[in-house]
Design an enzyme around this catalytic site. Structure first.
Site, PDB file in Angstrom:
ATOM      1  N   TYR A 130      -5.035  -4.992  -0.004  1.00 18.09           N
ATOM      2  CA  TYR A 130      -4.378  -4.466  -0.786  1.00 18.09           C
ATOM      3  C   TYR A 130      -3.647  -5.280  -2.129  1.00 18.09           C
ATOM      4  CZ  TYR A 130      -1.832  -3.895   3.718  1.00 18.09           C
ATOM      5  OH  TYR A 130      -1.296  -3.999   5.184  1.00 18.09           O
ATOM      6  N   GLY A 170       9.792  -3.228  10.247  1.00 23.81           N
ATOM      7  CA  GLY A 170       9.125  -4.033  10.615  1.00 23.81           C
ATOM      8  C   GLY A 170       8.726  -5.589  10.225  1.00 23.81           C
ATOM      9  N   ARG A 171       8.283  -5.184   8.871  1.00 23.64           N
ATOM     10  CA  ARG A 171       8.148  -6.280   7.970  1.00 23.64           C
ATOM     11  C   ARG A 171       9.474  -6.936   7.726  1.00 23.64           C
ATOM     12  NH1 ARG A 171       4.289  -5.649   3.817  1.00 23.64           N
ATOM     13  NH2 ARG A 171       4.254  -3.622   4.665  1.00 23.64           N
ATOM     14  N   CYS A 215     -16.981 -16.255   4.070  1.00 25.79           N
ATOM     15  CA  CYS A 215     -18.342 -15.753   3.074  1.00 25.79           C
ATOM     16  C   CYS A 215     -18.197 -14.673   2.280  1.00 25.79           C
ATOM     17  CB  CYS A 215     -19.780 -15.899   3.955  1.00 25.79           C
ATOM     18  SG  CYS A 215     -19.827 -17.387   4.634  1.00 25.79           S
ATOM     19  N   TYR A 240       2.047  -8.394   9.480  1.00 26.88           N
ATOM     20  CA  TYR A 240       0.900  -7.795   9.178  1.00 26.88           C
ATOM     21  C   TYR A 240      -0.237  -8.852   8.863  1.00 26.88           C
ATOM     22  CZ  TYR A 240       3.632  -3.776   9.146  1.00 26.88           C
ATOM     23  OH  TYR A 240       4.588  -2.809   9.617  1.00 26.88           O
TER      24      TYR A 240
HETATM   25  C1  LIG Z   1       4.390   0.810   9.815  1.00 29.64           C
HETATM   26  C2  LIG Z   1       5.617   1.683  10.360  1.00 29.64           C
HETATM   27  C3  LIG Z   1       6.694   0.968  10.257  1.00 29.64           C
HETATM   28  C4  LIG Z   1       7.049  -0.285   9.540  1.00 29.64           C
HETATM   29  O1  LIG Z   1       7.069  -0.412   8.533  1.00 29.64           O
HETATM   30  P1  LIG Z   1       7.433  -1.658   7.897  1.00 29.64           P
HETATM   31  O2  LIG Z   1       6.798  -1.620   6.546  1.00 29.64           O
HETATM   32  O3  LIG Z   1       6.938  -2.921   8.508  1.00 29.64           O
HETATM   33  O4  LIG Z   1       8.806  -1.867   7.844  1.00 29.64           O
HETATM   34  C5  LIG Z   1       7.748   2.103  10.514  1.00 29.64           C
HETATM   35  N1  LIG Z   1       7.492   3.089  11.382  1.00 29.64           N
HETATM   36  C6  LIG Z   1       6.180   3.911  11.136  1.00 29.64           C
HETATM   37  C7  LIG Z   1       6.047   5.109  11.864  1.00 29.64           C
HETATM   38  C8  LIG Z   1       5.188   2.912  10.945  1.00 29.64           C
HETATM   39  O5  LIG Z   1       3.889   3.517  10.822  1.00 29.64           O
END
Ligand SMILES: *Cc1c(COP(=O)(O)O)cnc(C)c1O
Length: 463
Positions: free
Chosen positions: A364, A322-323, A391, A421
């Site tokens: 975090y 994702g990231r 605030c 995110y």
């Molecule tokens: C959050 C998540 C991802 C993606 O994580 P990234 O750090 O954004 O690559 C992939 N698979 C599962 C099951 C997740 O919970």
């Protein structure tokens, strides 16, 4: 460069406070390509540009704060993952990092699949035309309505996360006269974050079914008996912002161990393993992420080796970045409102957003970098903390960084690597209106998620 360095020459402080920061770059105007989207640069006037458009123009047209997303970069990264993993593996983009209909279309066009983890994400994916069979549905507590919707839509897989869910999905599928393809998510006793991983016997967290005590084997046993389920494989996701492949190595070893046990007990060789996401990106110049092709090679080798050892056919691999796809493609553009030097400490720079558009620092302790974007400056570096307008004293966007000492209200600053995110975790705290996402490509900008308005806020407040 070393952490907690005490560089010479900052304004407002003879002795810098202890902190977790890097010495200022030699040239504060330079934009490290590691942390900025591919098409980011500076024009002849020193203004930061992306996709050929100056941020001053973007700010004028779309306001600040705004997430500015480099569409060409997004497509490049998506394609790089797709190409690296080839045709005998699947890449699922983790929609929770950032999802919008434009993003779904880009993914579809670039040949990626999509992970969703809620009815809302599923609705977004389907409404943008992602074929249901390329969608995987995740989550540790999917509601009965979400399960029914996913099964009816015909999603390619549901990732089962508990014993209750095995039964729920099986019943739903059966009652709809369907057989749902599923993976079983296991916890392998590995937790990986950034440069370390910890292998433990028991994993104390909410996701997945533990391999330890034979629970995962029992889950497979039950799922295989249910007519409504077609068990296609095992899923494992070990952490986030990972740079070190050794956690994946242990995870693959343990998952393949389960595949072997399943083969020995049931005579069934499960066809797929999903190793999850969590691959790291560069938030600051100190981070050194791996390229998709290196990750693909490493994961293929690990899985092939483990399967040869267990005399199993190598299963089809999937991954879920994702990231690593969206994170580096966007930056947040803010306008500086106040500059407050605290003698002997640091200078607080307040921007027109904050924890409502980037909760990661407060949540975090995430690290970010920042640059003066509307001009260059040769002033001495000063140690700053970029804070929001909310605030909360914990309303920090960039904890410790250096900006030019002549920074002033009205300057635009940009925080890179906010594609993942940030918008997806954005809130309306203090009734802030969530910023737009503006996609830029080849000299053209367009809003893909518009800025919230007061009418949006008031529409939900029914008196
Ligand atoms: C959050 C998540 C991802 C993606 O994580 P990234 O750090 O954004 O690559 C992939 N698979 C599962 C099951 C997740 O919970």
């Amino acid at each position: 460069m070393s952490r907690s360095a005490h560089p010479a020459g900052p304004r407002h402080a003879d002795v810098l406070p202890e902190g977790h920061y890097t010495a200022p770059a030699d040239d504060l105007n330079a934009l490290d390509p590691k942390v900025w989207a591919h098409t980011v640069g500076r024009d002849a006037d020193g203004v930061v540009t992306v996709g050929g458009i100056a941020v001053t123009q973007l700010a004028e047209e779309y306001g600040t704060p705004a997430y500015i997303l480099d569409e060409a970069d997004f497509r490049d990264r998506a394609r790089a993952w797709r190409t690296a993993f080839g045709t005998d593996a699947d890449v699922f983009y983790a929609g929770k990092a950032f999802l919008s209909r434009a993003v779904v279309r880009w993914l579809d066009e670039e040949g990626l699949n999509l992970d969703v983890c809620s009815g809302g994400e599923l609705a977004t994916a389907l409404s943008a035309g992602m074929p249901a069979e390329r969608i995987a549905f995740h989550g540790n507590n999917k509601s009965p309505e979400e399960i029914e919707r996913a099964v009816r839509a015909g999603v390619g897989r549901i990732v089962l996360d508990s014993f209750q869910e095995i039964v729920r999905v099986a019943h739903t599928a059966e009652s709809l006269g369907k057989r749902q393809r599923v993976q079983i998510r296991v916890t392998v006793g590995v937790e990986a974050h950034t440069h370390e991983f910890i292998a433990t016997a028991h994993e104390d967290q909410k996701f997945g079914i533990p391999l330890a005590d034979g629970q995962a084997a029992e889950a497979v046993r039950r799922a295989l008996q249910l007519d409504g389920l077609d068990v296609i494989g095992i899923h494992s996701h070990i952490g986030s912002q990972i740079f070190d492949m050794s956690g994946f190595e242990v995870a693959a070893h343990r998952v393949v161990g389960l595949l072997k046990d399943v083969r020995d007990e049931h005579g069934v060789e499960l066809a797929e393993i999903d190793l999850g996401g969590g691959l790291g990106i560069a938030y600051t110049s100190d981070d050194d992420p791996r390229e998709p092709h290196e990750i693909a090679k490493a994961l293929h080798e690990i899985v092939t080796r483990e399967c040869e050892g267990a005399r199993l056919r190598t299963p089809r691999i999937s991954v879920e970045p994702g990231r690593a796809i969206v994170g580096p493609t966007a930056f947040t553009l803010y306008e500086v409102g106040t500059v407050k030097p605290l003698e002997g400490l640091r200078t607080y720079v307040s921007v027109d957003g904050g924890m409502s558009d980037n909760i990661r620092t407060a949540l975090y302790d995430a690290e970010y970098s920042v640059a003066l974007a509307s001009r260059t400056s040769d002033a001495e570096p000063m140690l700053v903390r970029v804070v929001g307008k909310h605030c909360e004293s914990g309303d920090i966007v960039v904890k410790d960084a250096f900006l030019p000492g002549d920074l002033a209200p009205g300057d635009l600053i940009a925080v890179p690597a906010t594609g993942a995110y940030c918008r997806s975790m954005a809130s309306n705290y203090n009734h802030a209106m969530r910023p737009p996402v503006v996609a830029v490509r080849d000299g053209a900008a367009r809003v893909i998620v518009r800025r919230e308005t007061e009418e949006d806020l008031l529409r939900l407040d029914v008196g």
